[in-house]
Design a protein around this motif. Structure first.
Motif, PDB file in Angstrom:
ATOM      1  N   VAL A 330       0.869  -1.178   0.000  1.00 48.65           N
ATOM      2  CA  VAL A 330       0.000   0.000   0.000  1.00 48.65           C
ATOM      3  C   VAL A 330       0.903   1.224   0.000  1.00 48.65           C
ATOM      4  CG1 VAL A 330      -1.806   1.265   1.208  1.00 48.65           C
ATOM      5  CG2 VAL A 330      -1.774  -1.235   1.301  1.00 48.65           C
ATOM      6  N   SER A 331       0.942   1.952  -1.112  1.00 46.82           N
ATOM      7  CA  SER A 331       1.858   3.091  -1.196  1.00 46.82           C
ATOM      8  C   SER A 331       1.590   3.883  -2.473  1.00 46.82           C
ATOM      9  CB  SER A 331       3.316   2.605  -1.201  1.00 46.82           C
ATOM     10  OG  SER A 331       4.209   3.691  -1.276  1.00 46.82           O
ATOM     11  N   VAL A 332       1.912   5.166  -2.419  1.00 51.51           N
ATOM     12  CA  VAL A 332       1.992   5.993  -3.634  1.00 51.51           C
ATOM     13  C   VAL A 332       3.402   6.563  -3.770  1.00 51.51           C
ATOM     14  CG1 VAL A 332      -0.459   6.592  -3.767  1.00 51.51           C
ATOM     15  CG2 VAL A 332       1.075   7.979  -2.342  1.00 51.51           C
ATOM     16  N   ASP A 333       4.323   5.994  -3.024  1.00 58.58           N
ATOM     17  CA  ASP A 333       5.668   6.555  -2.996  1.00 58.58           C
ATOM     18  C   ASP A 333       6.349   6.507  -4.363  1.00 58.58           C
ATOM     19  OD1 ASP A 333       7.642   7.721  -1.099  1.00 58.58           O
ATOM     20  OD2 ASP A 333       8.888   6.086  -1.837  1.00 58.58           O
ATOM     21  N   HIS A 334       5.954   5.557  -5.205  1.00 58.13           N
ATOM     22  CA  HIS A 334       6.582   5.423  -6.516  1.00 58.13           C
ATOM     23  C   HIS A 334       6.386   6.662  -7.387  1.00 58.13           C
ATOM     24  CE1 HIS A 334       2.525   3.760  -6.440  1.00 58.13           C
ATOM     25  NE2 HIS A 334       2.394   4.122  -7.700  1.00 58.13           N
ATOM     26  N   TYR A 335       5.386   7.490  -7.084  1.00 55.94           N
ATOM     27  CA  TYR A 335       5.171   8.710  -7.861  1.00 55.94           C
ATOM     28  C   TYR A 335       6.289   9.732  -7.646  1.00 55.94           C
ATOM     29  CZ  TYR A 335       0.372   7.072  -8.681  1.00 55.94           C
ATOM     30  OH  TYR A 335      -0.733   6.343  -9.055  1.00 55.94           O
ATOM     31  N   ASN A 336       7.073   9.567  -6.595  1.00 55.69           N
ATOM     32  CA  ASN A 336       8.127  10.522  -6.257  1.00 55.69           C
ATOM     33  C   ASN A 336       9.493  10.154  -6.839  1.00 55.69           C
ATOM     34  OD1 ASN A 336       7.281  12.765  -4.852  1.00 55.69           O
ATOM     35  ND2 ASN A 336       8.376  12.258  -2.977  1.00 55.69           N
ATOM     36  N   HIS A 337       9.682   8.942  -7.293  1.00 53.42           N
ATOM     37  CA  HIS A 337      11.021   8.462  -7.616  1.00 53.42           C
ATOM     38  C   HIS A 337      11.520   9.084  -8.918  1.00 53.42           C
ATOM     39  CE1 HIS A 337       9.704   4.652  -5.210  1.00 53.42           C
ATOM     40  NE2 HIS A 337       9.845   5.721  -4.444  1.00 53.42           N
ATOM     41  N   ASN A 338      12.717   9.671  -8.859  1.00 57.05           N
ATOM     42  CA  ASN A 338      13.234  10.346 -10.045  1.00 57.05           C
ATOM     43  C   ASN A 338      14.599   9.848 -10.498  1.00 57.05           C
ATOM     44  OD1 ASN A 338      15.162  11.599  -8.348  1.00 57.05           O
ATOM     45  ND2 ASN A 338      13.852  13.384  -8.019  1.00 57.05           N
ATOM     46  N   GLY A 339      15.204   8.955  -9.751  1.00 59.94           N
ATOM     47  CA  GLY A 339      16.441   8.342 -10.193  1.00 59.94           C
ATOM     48  C   GLY A 339      17.706   9.019  -9.729  1.00 59.94           C
ATOM     49  N   TRP A 340      17.643  10.292  -9.295  1.00 62.46           N
ATOM     50  CA  TRP A 340      18.869  10.960  -8.818  1.00 62.46           C
ATOM     51  C   TRP A 340      19.283  10.382  -7.469  1.00 62.46           C
ATOM     52  CZ3 TRP A 340      20.148  13.754  -4.449  1.00 62.46           C
ATOM     53  CH2 TRP A 340      21.378  14.419  -4.490  1.00 62.46           C
ATOM     54  N   SER A 341      18.317  10.320  -6.544  1.00 61.07           N
ATOM     55  CA  SER A 341      18.578   9.777  -5.215  1.00 61.07           C
ATOM     56  C   SER A 341      18.085   8.339  -5.160  1.00 61.07           C
ATOM     57  CB  SER A 341      17.852  10.612  -4.153  1.00 61.07           C
ATOM     58  OG  SER A 341      17.849   9.950  -2.901  1.00 61.07           O
ATOM     59  N   MET A 342      18.808   7.526  -4.421  1.00 62.66           N
ATOM     60  CA  MET A 342      18.406   6.132  -4.251  1.00 62.66           C
ATOM     61  C   MET A 342      17.522   5.949  -3.023  1.00 62.66           C
ATOM     62  SD  MET A 342      19.761   4.667  -6.863  1.00 62.66           S
ATOM     63  CE  MET A 342      19.548   6.215  -7.772  1.00 62.66           C
ATOM     64  N   ASP A 343      16.897   7.034  -2.556  1.00 67.63           N
ATOM     65  CA  ASP A 343      16.061   6.917  -1.366  1.00 67.63           C
ATOM     66  C   ASP A 343      14.817   6.075  -1.624  1.00 67.63           C
ATOM     67  OD1 ASP A 343      15.192   9.607  -2.785  1.00 67.63           O
ATOM     68  OD2 ASP A 343      13.485   8.998  -1.558  1.00 67.63           O
ATOM     69  N   HIS A 344      14.542   5.728  -2.897  1.00 65.08           N
ATOM     70  CA  HIS A 344      13.412   4.843  -3.163  1.00 65.08           C
ATOM     71  C   HIS A 344      13.717   3.404  -2.761  1.00 65.08           C
ATOM     72  CE1 HIS A 344      15.767   5.194  -7.004  1.00 65.08           C
ATOM     73  NE2 HIS A 344      15.754   3.883  -6.885  1.00 65.08           N
ATOM     74  N   GLN A 345      14.989   3.110  -2.432  1.00 65.37           N
ATOM     75  CA  GLN A 345      15.399   1.790  -1.952  1.00 65.37           C
ATOM     76  C   GLN A 345      15.231   0.743  -3.064  1.00 65.37           C
ATOM     77  OE1 GLN A 345      16.646   1.852   1.282  1.00 65.37           O
ATOM     78  NE2 GLN A 345      16.013   3.975   1.540  1.00 65.37           N
ATOM     79  N   GLY A 346      15.359  -0.538  -2.700  1.00 67.97           N
ATOM     80  CA  GLY A 346      15.258  -1.611  -3.681  1.00 67.97           C
ATOM     81  C   GLY A 346      13.839  -1.809  -4.182  1.00 67.97           C
ATOM     82  N   LEU A 347      13.705  -2.560  -5.265  1.00 69.33           N
ATOM     83  CA  LEU A 347      12.391  -2.841  -5.845  1.00 69.33           C
ATOM     84  C   LEU A 347      11.839  -4.118  -5.229  1.00 69.33           C
ATOM     85  CD1 LEU A 347      10.328  -1.937  -8.002  1.00 69.33           C
ATOM     86  CD2 LEU A 347      11.486  -3.503  -9.593  1.00 69.33           C
ATOM     87  N   PRO A 348      10.749  -4.006  -4.443  1.00 63.38           N
ATOM     88  CA  PRO A 348      10.241  -5.198  -3.748  1.00 63.38           C
ATOM     89  C   PRO A 348       9.351  -6.055  -4.641  1.00 63.38           C
ATOM     90  CG  PRO A 348       8.922  -3.293  -3.160  1.00 63.38           C
ATOM     91  CD  PRO A 348      10.003  -2.791  -4.077  1.00 63.38           C
ATOM     92  N   PRO A 349       9.308  -7.360  -4.394  1.00 63.72           N
ATOM     93  CA  PRO A 349       8.316  -8.208  -5.061  1.00 63.72           C
ATOM     94  C   PRO A 349       6.942  -7.957  -4.458  1.00 63.72           C
ATOM     95  CG  PRO A 349       9.547  -9.498  -3.471  1.00 63.72           C
ATOM     96  CD  PRO A 349      10.162  -8.127  -3.473  1.00 63.72           C
TER      97      PRO A 349
END
Length: 593
Positions: A330-349
């Motif tokens: 449950v998240s909308v955090d993926h809308y923020n990811h831009n690739g400069w910072s790795m704060d989006h962490q790993g890609l979960p299954p």
């Protein structure tokens, strides 16, 4: 949420201006800040926004918004960040030109990673080179000033007219407060601020430009998630980034109890579930401990409520094996990811993805899940609290002493150090603990604590921060603002006179390379001389005690300090503690896989 009052901070009252029909562009900008109901602006003064500064003072009367002065731009953003973690509504920080923006950039990154809305205002110019003063205006003007921070803000703008400036502020507020929330930046041309208008511009109604209501996940996905959870053998809820709303807090408890689901929480973010509840399966931490790893690995269905670093957490449990659980994200955090910072962490299954904030998803799941009668496994009792006796202090002993001194008073732990473990204090309300700073920007602790204490002023909660000595030393001149604005709080420095985090990293290197572990302290210890932390606070107008090395003396001192804070004082205690982290923290900091 908590009630707060803009009148709670002493206001410097300006001499009234002579009535005048002249309308300045910066007056219209100030009017929009008032229309947005921003109670405070944090600033360190600068010539690039002298027009706006004048308008806040002489046009608005330094009220709604009211200025709060800071000694460093980083503290302006950090205080706004800490305030919003409590009330959920943004403050504004004004940063001077490119140099102020560079000073404030670390705190902006913290707010970005922590998903906290802060409205950052800046200035440049004059953009028109013909209007620049020699030397200083040139070095404080940038072709694209926002480029300094664009990778870790949600949106930026440099308006060229008053109409555009009003729209920019409306859009900035809307974007900052739309999930996933975060900082935004609006830069005003110095020449535009200081220009005259022929008449006052029409004021748009801010109520027509608010953030949209939270998105709701698709019905089919909600039903699928509810089916998995209802039929699960051993469901586990990862309670992650959630808001401070008490109704949402109760709904998370209700969902866990409906499902008899074990719950895990994270010390890096604010408390999301009562830690003394029988379904809270293990003490929280910055990494999984052996118990929480076992709980997660045994789950057949995992519900992630915007869990911070879901992929990394699953990897801690399953290591190099495939994740055997069905995962609901449950998240909308993926809308923020831009690739400069790795704060989006790993890609979960993920097997079922509910694209929404946790609160509407939990509310919908409650309508669809079926009660599970299978009880959750009994957890082992927590170890007994550390025995408090005279002598040198450890962090667990300090925590136990502080807890006993607080008694039954409502407390908000605004910040806790890395050496704190989740079994030291139970949380029973969403404001009991506010989490870490997001970006790991050491030096943020004092400023963010001041902002949170500002938001808590006038409530029935005792604001307490426990921070490390490195954090204190990097951000200690934020404390002047607390004294000047009369913001009561207790700040306890866990002073081990070392950058101990990095001692552990150097120990790992030494062991890996068969070199002397005894050398790990070199380049880490804060000694010869030891800074007088209490004196640093007293020099800025605060009450301070220490250094205190004996736990019996600490107990007497903290009791006195709490009474002083309740009387309106800002108090610092320098508490000398032995080095050491919990085993899971030590392992998590030094693992390289």
């Amino acid at each position: 949420m908590t009630k707060h009052s803009a009148a709670s901070v002493p206001r410097d009252v300006p001499i009234p201006s002579t009535p005048d029909t002249t309308v300045w562009c910066s007056d219209a900008i100030a009017d929009m800040l008032r229309a947005l109901e921003i109670p405070f602006v944090l600033l360190n003064p600068g010539a690039s926004f002298r027009g706006l500064h004048d308008s806040i003072v002489n046009h608005l009367g330094n009220e709604k918004p009211q200025m709060i002065l800071v000694l460093h731009e980083e503290h302006a953003v950090a205080i706004a960040h800490g305030y919003t973690k409590v009330v959920g509504k943004p403050l504004a920080a004004i940063l001077h030109s490119n140099v102020g923006l560079m000073h404030g950039s670390m705190a902006i990154f913290d707010a970005w990673v922590d998903r906290v809305p802060v409205i950052i205002l800046g200035a440049t110019g004059p953009v028109d080179a013909a209007k620049r003063r020699p030397w200083i205006d040139w070095i404080h003007t940038a072709q694209d000033q926002a480029a300094l921070v664009r990778p870790f803000i949600k949106w930026d703008n440099q308006p060229a007219s008053i109409g555009a400036a009003q729209e920019a502020l409306l859009r900035a507020n809307q974007i900052a407060t739309t999930a996933p929330q975060g900082p935004v930046y609006v830069c005003f041309d110095a020449a535009l601020q200081e220009s005259k208008l022929s008449e006052a511009p029409p004021m748009p109604n801010p109520l027509r430009y608010l953030a949209p209501p939270p998105a709701q996940p698709a019905d089919a996905q909600v039903r699928r998630a509810a089916e998995l959870l209802s039929n699960a053998r051993r469901p586990v809820i990862l309670a992650g980034r959630v808001n401070r709303d008490t109704l949402a807090w109760k709904q998370r408890i209700e969902l866990a109890e409906m499902l008899n689901a074990e719950v895990l929480t994270d010390m890096k973010i604010g408390c999301a579930f009562p830690t003394a509840h029988p379904l809270h399966a293990a003490p929280s931490g910055h990494f999984l401990n052996p118990t929480s790893r076992e709980v997660l690995r045994a789950a057949d269905v995992v519900l992630s409520l915007d869990w911070l670093d879901l992929a990394g957490t699953l990897k801690q449990a399953w290591e190099n094996e495939p994740v055997a659980s069905q995962v609901i994200q449950v998240s909308v955090d993926h809308y923020n990811h831009n690739g400069w910072s790795m704060d989006h962490q790993g890609l979960p299954p993920v097997d079922v993805f509910l694209a929404s904030e946790p609160e509407p998803a939990v509310e919908l799941l409650l309508q669809h899940v079926k009660k599970r009668n299978t009880p959750a496994p009994l957890r082992a009792p927590l170890p007994a609290p550390a025995v408090i006796k005279p002598g040198p202090m450890t962090v667990p002993v300090l925590a136990g002493t502080l807890r006993r001194a607080v008694g039954n008073q409502k407390v908000c732990l605004m910040r806790l150090p890395l050496s704190w473990s989740g079994d030291l204090w139970d949380f029973e309300h969403p404001l009991d603990f506010l989490g870490y700073d997001g970006g790991g920007g050491i030096g943020s602790g004092p400023g963010m604590s001041i902002g949170s204490a500002l938001a808590l002023k006038g409530t029935d909660r005792l604001p307490i921060s426990v921070i490390g000595d490195g954090d204190y030393l990097m951000g200690s001149n934020a404390l002047w603002t607390a004294a000047n604005a009369k913001i009561p709080m207790l700040l306890v420095v866990c002073n081990n006179r070392s950058f101990f985090n990095d001692e552990l990293h150097q120990e790992r290197m030494a062991r890996q390379r068969s070199r002397p572990v005894e050398n790990r302290w070199i380049g880490q210890r804060i000694a010869n001389p030891e800074p007088d932390l209490a004196m640093m606070a007293r020099s800025q107008g605060l009450t301070a005690f220490g250094p205190i090395e004996d736990c019996a003396e600490f107990e007497r001192t903290v009791t006195e300090a709490i009474a002083l804070v309740k009387g309106g004082a800002t108090v610092v205690i320098d508490a000398i503690v032995q080095t050491g982290y919990s085993p899971s923290m030590t392992a998590g900091l030094t693992r390289s896989d």
